[in-house]
Enzyme design. Structure first.
Site, short mmCIF file in Angstrom:
data_model
loop_
_atom_site.label_atom_id
_atom_site.label_comp_id
_atom_site.label_asym_id
_atom_site.label_seq_id
_atom_site.Cartn_x
_atom_site.Cartn_y
_atom_site.Cartn_z
N SER A 1 7.40 -15.45 68.75
CA SER A 1 8.55 -14.62 68.39
C SER A 1 9.69 -15.58 68.01
CB SER A 1 8.89 -13.70 69.57
OG SER A 1 10.01 -12.94 69.31
N HIS B 1 6.76 -12.18 65.39
CA HIS B 1 7.81 -11.16 65.29
C HIS B 1 8.92 -11.72 64.42
CE1 HIS B 1 6.63 -10.00 69.68
NE2 HIS B 1 5.74 -9.55 68.81
N ASP C 1 5.88 -9.57 75.04
CA ASP C 1 4.69 -9.20 74.28
C ASP C 1 3.65 -10.32 74.36
OD1 ASP C 1 2.99 -7.84 72.58
OD2 ASP C 1 3.96 -8.56 70.75
#
Lengths: 274, 196
Positions: free
Chosen positions: B16, B43, B136
């Site tokens: 991310s 992400h 996540d």
């Protein structure tokens, strides 16, 4: 090679098919497994076999399971460039027909059907158009018919609509009350929402445009082929087919009968056939 | 850093915040001829994601391929999850996409990718969590480990953003906790195929 979990999944989709006549047997396994995992948590089951037992013996939970297996949240004018391409490149050809039939296959809660109706109204074509919006989920169809959406989604809807080349203000097409918007009933008059399965049903009318986006991704190659063949049969000669940005026609037995019309937005034109 | 000697067919990577920089170290370390498929969930704000192919293709020995639904997985390729879709791996192996709800506030979600990789590749999978905010990937990495695959986590203190690796380490005991340099060494040591 097949694990116990794989086998449980096969047995569950067979059980659903035989008990409830919903056919998930050709759904892509990876995404189906993921959806079933979420459902297992919801129903407090520790295995798919356990879930299967409950589904078979408690018919009332099947309706809820169906929500986990099918419901898609969408947006109005999702992928604005797709609607812009329809507006600029497909609509000029649609104008040449005295009446138009358009099929939104896998319409879920109706956002794309209403988007299409607004686009056609803006282009002056809605009065001679009939939009068939189909799905297998009866709850989603009821919500689609109601045309009521969360007001929190309006900024996104409005921005998408503007980027799709919208000629009017999206606010012309809904009224807001509390935390909801309701879409104009005059759009609804041109849309027929109905139950139709791409896995088990057949063609029901001749179309000038079929739009089926991000539905095929949930199907395996065989079911993709079946669905695409339905679209081929439904389309008139030189009719148009729009699919999702990451989907393709290559599993259709009629792939050669479609020409790329707007490549980057996955819009095709049927060239072969009569 | 030596290789544990098992056959790896798939490497699944989740990152991310800070992920582009971390991947610029890690992905080019994968040697040409490596018979492994690499799947990446990163992400990013929506408008930047589509550039990933252009950024990474010139840097990598492996081929960066565009993800199309139901494409067969080609070993020696790198696949980035496309913007706004979950990327999953299905039996075949083949690529599968979904637009289901975000998981851990993310779509694509690292956990969704990793769970599908665990189901298909079992002990031949390697999962790697790199820098990022949020949690996540922790559940997904646990799934890879549960199915017998290798769980690798970037050492949180060495990550641009430690939260995502730290969440993974709270969830499981990883097989390797490594700095980016150590991950590069590990990747360089993966057994390659003789080029035909």
């Amino acid at each position: 090679m097949e694990s116990a979990q794989d086998l449980e999944l096969e047995l569950l989709v067979e059980a659903i098919y035989h008990s409830y006549h919903y056919d998930f047997r050709s759904y892509a396994r990876a995404s189906l497994r993921r959806r079933l995992q979420v459902a297992m948590q919801r129903f407090g089951c520790t295995s798919l076999s356990q879930l299967q037992g409950r589904v078979l013996h408690e018919s009332e939970i099947f309706g809820e399971l169906l929500e986990y297996l099918t419901v898609q949240v969408s947006d109005m004018f999702r992928d604005p460039s797709y609607f812009l391409a329809l507006r600029e490149k497909v609509v000029p050809l649609l104008r040449t027909y005295p009446s138009l039939k358009i099929w939104i296959a896998g319409c879920s809660t109706g956002e794309e059907a209403y988007s299409m109706a607004i686009l056609l109204r803006e282009e002056g074509l809605l009065d001679r158009s009939l939009i068939y919006a189909t799905d297998i989920n009866p709850n989603a169809l009821r919500r689609a018919e109601a045309g009521i959406y969360d007001v929190a989604k309006v900024p996104d809807f409005t921005s998408n609509h503007r980027r799709s080349g919208g000629r009017s203000s999206l606010s012309d097409y809904y009224s807001a009350a509390y935390d909801r918007i309701i879409l104009d009933k005059s759009l609804r008059k041109h849309i027929v929402f109905s139950d139709h399965s791409l896995a088990t049903d057949s063609v029901f009318a001749e179309m000038q445009l079929v739009s089926c986006r991000n539905v095929l991704i949930y199907f395996d190659r065989a079911l993709q082929s079946r669905a695409l063949d339905l679209f081929y049969e439904a389309l008139c000669r030189r009719g148009f087919l729009g699919i999702g940005l990451r989907e393709s026609l290559r599993f259709s037995s009629h792939a050669d009968a479609f020409a790329e019309f707007v490549r980057e937005d996955r819009i095709y034109q049927k060239t072969g056939g009569l | 850093m030596s290789w544990p000697g098992r056959r790896i067919d798939a490497i699944a990577i989740g990152a991310s915040f800070g992920g582009v920089e971390a991947l610029k170290h890690v992905l080019p370390a994968l040697p040409a001829g490596l018979p492994v498929a690499v799947f990446v969930v990163l992400h990013l704000p929506r408008e930047r994601e589509s550039l990933l192919g252009e950024i990474f293709a010139p840097l990598c020995a492996l081929r960066v391929r565009e993800v199309m639904d139901k494409d067969a997985v080609v070993p020696g390729s790198i696949y980035f999850a496309p913007p706004s879709y979950h990327l999953l791996i299905d039996r075949g192996p083949q690529l599968a996409l979904s637009m289901d709800d975000p998981v851990e506030f993310s779509r694509p979600s690292v956990t969704v990718l990793f769970e599908s990789v665990a189901a298909v590749y079992a002990e031949h999978a390697l999962g790697l969590i790199l820098t990022g905010a949020g949690g996540d990937g922790a559940e997904g990495l646990a799934a890879i480990q549960r199915e017998g695959g290798l769980a690798v986590v970037q050492q949180p203190a060495s990550a641009r953003m430690p939260n995502m690796p730290a969440s993974a380490l709270q969830r499981i005991s990883a097989d390797y906790v490594l700095t980016l340099d150590e991950i590069m060494t590990l990747f360089q040591s993966l057994p390659t195929q003789a080029q035909p």
